[in-house]
Motif scaffolding. Structure first.
Motif: not given
Length: 172
Positions: A126-153
């Motif tokens: 969408x046009x607006x970014x999504x903001x998440x607040x969490x006490x269970x995730x470490x945002x500095x640790x990320x993984x690269x994944x592929x987009x879903x089956x309906x999300x293609x370029x």
């Protein structure tokens, strides 16, 4: 008549298990109460509906209507991990995290941490970014994944995006 708003409506607050889908607890909102409780209606609802499950290390997920930083911190003290959408105009919203969000591209993310509370801004389709607040995730640790089956370029290919991967260890 879809454009006519109803003069009466009901609000039903519910707590459900994400694994089984079972309804654990619910109540119907009956209007303002005469108690002297402080906090927003959303805060009071989350506290009341989750009070029988405190001190057990459960994870709560809820929408931005209910999420406030004082509630997130209080739930952590009651040994609840939380993850919720967060409105950028709420009190204690990290202002420097919201700088240059218009320049973000699909899949980009930024994060900030204050103690055990993390804020992550992620650019979705969408046009607006999504903001998440969490006490269970470490945002500095990320993984690269592929987009879903309906999300293609435009070329019909899946694109790489980052997502948070690590969860904090459970409270003992």
């Amino acid at each position: 008549m879809p454009k006519n708003t109803p003069k009466r409506d009901f609000k039903v607050w519910a707590l459900a298990c994400s694994n089984s889908g079972y309804l654990l607890k619910f109540f119907v909102y009956e209007g303002k109460s005469n108690t002297d409780e402080i906090g927003t209606l959303g805060e009071r609802v989350v506290k009341e509906i989750s009070n029988t499950y405190q001190d057990k290390g459960y994870c709560l997920f809820f929408d931005n209507y209910f999420s406030t930083v004082p509630l997130i911190q209080e739930l952590l003290e009651r040994k609840f991990f939380t993850c919720a959408r967060f409105r950028s105009d709420r009190k204690y919203s990290p202002a420097d995290l919201l700088k240059d969000v218009k320049k973000m591209k699909f899949g980009d993310s930024k994060y900030a941490m204050a103690g055990d509370v993390s804020f992550t801004v992620w650019k979705d389709r969408g046009t607006k970014p999504v903001m998440i607040v969490s006490t269970m995730h470490n945002p500095s640790s990320t993984t690269t994944v592929k987009t879903g089956p309906n999300q293609q370029n435009k070329l019909g290919q899946k694109e790489d995006i980052c997502r948070m991967s690590d969860c904090r260890s459970r409270l003992e």
